[in-house]
Design an enzyme around this catalytic site. Structure first.
Site, PDB file in Angstrom:
ATOM      1  N   ASP A  65      -8.526  -3.138  -4.718  1.00  0.00           N
ATOM      2  CA  ASP A  65      -7.211  -2.799  -4.198  1.00  0.00           C
ATOM      3  C   ASP A  65      -6.191  -3.728  -4.841  1.00  0.00           C
ATOM      4  O   ASP A  65      -6.449  -4.924  -4.974  1.00  0.00           O
ATOM      5  CB  ASP A  65      -7.154  -3.007  -2.676  1.00  0.00           C
ATOM      6  CG  ASP A  65      -7.179  -1.692  -1.903  1.00  0.00           C
ATOM      7  OD1 ASP A  65      -6.236  -0.909  -2.060  1.00  0.00           O
ATOM      8  OD2 ASP A  65      -8.147  -1.483  -1.160  1.00  0.00           O
ATOM      9  N   CYS A  72       0.821  -1.208   0.000  1.00  0.00           N
ATOM     10  CA  CYS A  72       0.000   0.000   0.000  1.00  0.00           C
ATOM     11  C   CYS A  72       0.857   1.261   0.000  1.00  0.00           C
ATOM     12  O   CYS A  72       0.349   2.366  -0.177  1.00  0.00           O
ATOM     13  CB  CYS A  72      -0.946   0.021   1.199  1.00  0.00           C
ATOM     14  SG  CYS A  72      -2.376  -1.045   0.982  1.00  0.00           S
ATOM     15  N   ASP A 104     -14.408   7.149   1.326  1.00  0.00           N
ATOM     16  CA  ASP A 104     -14.592   5.993   2.194  1.00  0.00           C
ATOM     17  C   ASP A 104     -13.871   4.785   1.610  1.00  0.00           C
ATOM     18  O   ASP A 104     -13.230   4.876   0.559  1.00  0.00           O
ATOM     19  CB  ASP A 104     -16.089   5.712   2.389  1.00  0.00           C
ATOM     20  CG  ASP A 104     -16.390   5.285   3.809  1.00  0.00           C
ATOM     21  OD1 ASP A 104     -15.698   4.371   4.307  1.00  0.00           O
ATOM     22  OD2 ASP A 104     -17.295   5.860   4.421  1.00  0.00           O
ATOM     23  N   ASP A 105     -13.969   3.647   2.280  1.00  0.00           N
ATOM     24  CA  ASP A 105     -13.218   2.465   1.857  1.00  0.00           C
ATOM     25  C   ASP A 105     -13.812   1.791   0.628  1.00  0.00           C
ATOM     26  O   ASP A 105     -13.118   1.097  -0.107  1.00  0.00           O
ATOM     27  CB  ASP A 105     -13.166   1.455   2.999  1.00  0.00           C
ATOM     28  CG  ASP A 105     -12.376   2.003   4.165  1.00  0.00           C
ATOM     29  OD1 ASP A 105     -11.169   2.191   3.991  1.00  0.00           O
ATOM     30  OD2 ASP A 105     -12.964   2.267   5.218  1.00  0.00           O
ATOM     31  N   GLY A 154     -11.392 -12.493 -13.764  1.00  0.00           N
ATOM     32  CA  GLY A 154     -10.444 -11.410 -13.552  1.00  0.00           C
ATOM     33  C   GLY A 154      -9.830 -10.957 -14.852  1.00  0.00           C
ATOM     34  O   GLY A 154     -10.344 -11.230 -15.938  1.00  0.00           O
ATOM     35  N   HIS A 155      -8.722 -10.240 -14.726  1.00  0.00           N
ATOM     36  CA  HIS A 155      -8.050  -9.704 -15.905  1.00  0.00           C
ATOM     37  C   HIS A 155      -6.557  -9.652 -15.618  1.00  0.00           C
ATOM     38  O   HIS A 155      -6.150  -9.159 -14.575  1.00  0.00           O
ATOM     39  CB  HIS A 155      -8.588  -8.307 -16.216  1.00  0.00           C
ATOM     40  CG  HIS A 155      -8.144  -7.774 -17.530  1.00  0.00           C
ATOM     41  ND1 HIS A 155      -8.696  -8.190 -18.720  1.00  0.00           N
ATOM     42  CD2 HIS A 155      -7.188  -6.865 -17.834  1.00  0.00           C
ATOM     43  CE1 HIS A 155      -8.083  -7.539 -19.712  1.00  0.00           C
ATOM     44  NE2 HIS A 155      -7.168  -6.745 -19.203  1.00  0.00           N
ATOM     45  N   THR A 156      -5.772 -10.189 -16.551  1.00  0.00           N
ATOM     46  CA  THR A 156      -4.315 -10.221 -16.373  1.00  0.00           C
ATOM     47  C   THR A 156      -3.638  -9.601 -17.581  1.00  0.00           C
ATOM     48  O   THR A 156      -3.983  -9.928 -18.718  1.00  0.00           O
ATOM     49  CB  THR A 156      -3.829 -11.681 -16.198  1.00  0.00           C
ATOM     50  OG1 THR A 156      -4.491 -12.254 -15.077  1.00  0.00           O
ATOM     51  CG2 THR A 156      -2.323 -11.728 -15.963  1.00  0.00           C
ATOM     52  N   ASP A 205     -10.451   0.874   7.524  1.00  0.00           N
ATOM     53  CA  ASP A 205      -9.238   0.087   7.736  1.00  0.00           C
ATOM     54  C   ASP A 205      -8.032   1.000   7.540  1.00  0.00           C
ATOM     55  O   ASP A 205      -8.046   1.921   6.720  1.00  0.00           O
ATOM     56  CB  ASP A 205      -9.187  -1.177   6.853  1.00  0.00           C
ATOM     57  CG  ASP A 205      -9.296  -0.880   5.369  1.00  0.00           C
ATOM     58  OD1 ASP A 205      -9.633   0.255   4.985  1.00  0.00           O
ATOM     59  OD2 ASP A 205      -9.038  -1.815   4.584  1.00  0.00           O
TER      60      ASP A 205
END
Ligand code: CO
Ligand code: CO
Ligand code: CO
Length: 346
Positions: free
Chosen positions: A66, A16, A48-49, A136-138, A224
């Site tokens: 994230d 992060c 916000d998160d 997903g995506h790669t 968080d």
């Protein structure tokens, strides 16, 4: 398991710590046209998160994403940490993650087995969370990236935002600080193996367990603690809630091993961005060590939950948290808005 390549060497900043500063983001988004929708009860304007959209009286959907470059050399561990961190934003809203999509960038230098291990780490954490990775995506690129886009659910009246803190609330933090400093120092070989193990174990720990306990009590606000550091996220909570947050420095849990590298200047770039973003809103009552302030501004990867708990529930909530999460600590309290959004008590 170990692979021959060092994943963290392929990354220019860790976890992060790679996050773009909050101030920068606000400027980038300034002036964009967007539809308003009364069902969108938490949107990007709230810093916000995650975003929250009400579907019906019983269900709201939570969306978040994230991802970041390697924070660990072990690809399985990296996958676990990245997934735990992405899932965390759903827990921070009080919800439960249900569906997830992989987001990945791989480099030519990465062996297939390492890529597989990163994904396996993500799948294992999603499974532990009760969520399903549905695709997903790669892409291929110059730096490895991994994370998730996560969809979760929450009852519309049980949404926890970072703007609900009320005077009288007690603040609980569930994971110790110092992750950014320790992972930065580790890149220079300055952190011993047992400390690193402890730090990795903490980062892959899901915030599910603290969320599951916290929601049994009267929680007014939650976020968080990740890339913006304890003080950055506290600042957002204080500003969003229109209150002043008092943090008692001696009560803040942190890894003691971070002190020395912090004094030596092993501070991730994100810590400087966080300081720039929030420092004007922070008043230090007394004398605080520079190293301690660096720890308070240190970007965390997969950090703990910061909870604003109703005073009447604080002791019981902390006690139950401590049974399974010993590091959970009361770190401060909330008052009416004073001159400064954050007051650090020394
Ligand atoms: Co978050
Ligand atoms: Co977030
Ligand atoms: Co996040």
């Amino acid at each position: 398991m170990e692979t021959e390549i060092k994943l963290t060497k392929l990354a220019s900043c860790a976890g992060c710590g790679a996050k773009v500063g909050a101030g920068t983001l606000v400027k980038l988004l300034d002036g964009f046209k967007s539809h308003s929708d009364p069902r969108l009860i938490v949107g990007y304007d709230k810093s916000d998160d995650a975003s929250v959209y009400v579907i019906n009286d019983d269900t709201a959907i939570i969306q978040t994403t994230d991802f970041f470059p390697p924070i660990a050399d072990d690809p399985y561990l990296y996958g676990q940490i990245a997934a735990a961190n992405a899932l965390s934003d759903v827990y921070a809203m009080g919800g439960e993650p249900k569906l997830a999509l992989n987001i990945m960038c791989i480099t030519d230098a990465m062996p297939k087995e390492a890529v597989r291990e990163i994904l396996r780490g993500g799948y294992d954490k999603a499974y532990e969370a009760g969520a399903i990775i549905t695709g997903g995506h790669t892409i291929s690129g110059s730096e490895p990236i991994y994370g998730l886009a996560v969809t979760g659910f929450v009852h519309p009246s049980k949404v926890l935002t970072n703007s609900g803190a009320r005077p009288g609330d007690v603040l609980i933090l569930t994971k110790p600080l110092g992750i950014g400093i320790l992972t930065t120092a580790a890149k220079a070989g300055l952190v011993d193996e047992p400390t690193l193990k402890k730090v990795y174990a903490q980062m892959r720990e899901l915030n599910k367990y603290s969320r599951d306990i916290a929601i049994k009590y009267e929680i007014h606000s939650c976020t968080d603690v990740t890339g913006f550091s304890l003080l950055g996220h506290s600042y957002e909570m204080a500003e969003g809630s229109g209150v002043t947050i008092h943090i008692s420095i001696p009560d803040v849990p942190y890894h003691k091993e971070a002190w020395e590298p912090a004094s030596m200047g092993f501070i991730p770039a994100g810590a400087y961005r966080n300081r720039e973003y929030a420092e004007a809103g922070v008043k230090v009552a007394g004398n605080a060590d520079r190293a301690m302030l660096d720890i308070l501004f240190d970007p965390q990867t997969s950090g703990g939950l910061l909870l604003a708990v109703a005073e009447k529930d604080a002791a019981a909530c902390l006690k139950e948290l401590k049974d399974s999460i010993p590091a959970a600590s009361i770190i401060g309290y909330v008052t009416n808005r004073l001159d400064d959004p954050i007051i650090l008590e020394t």
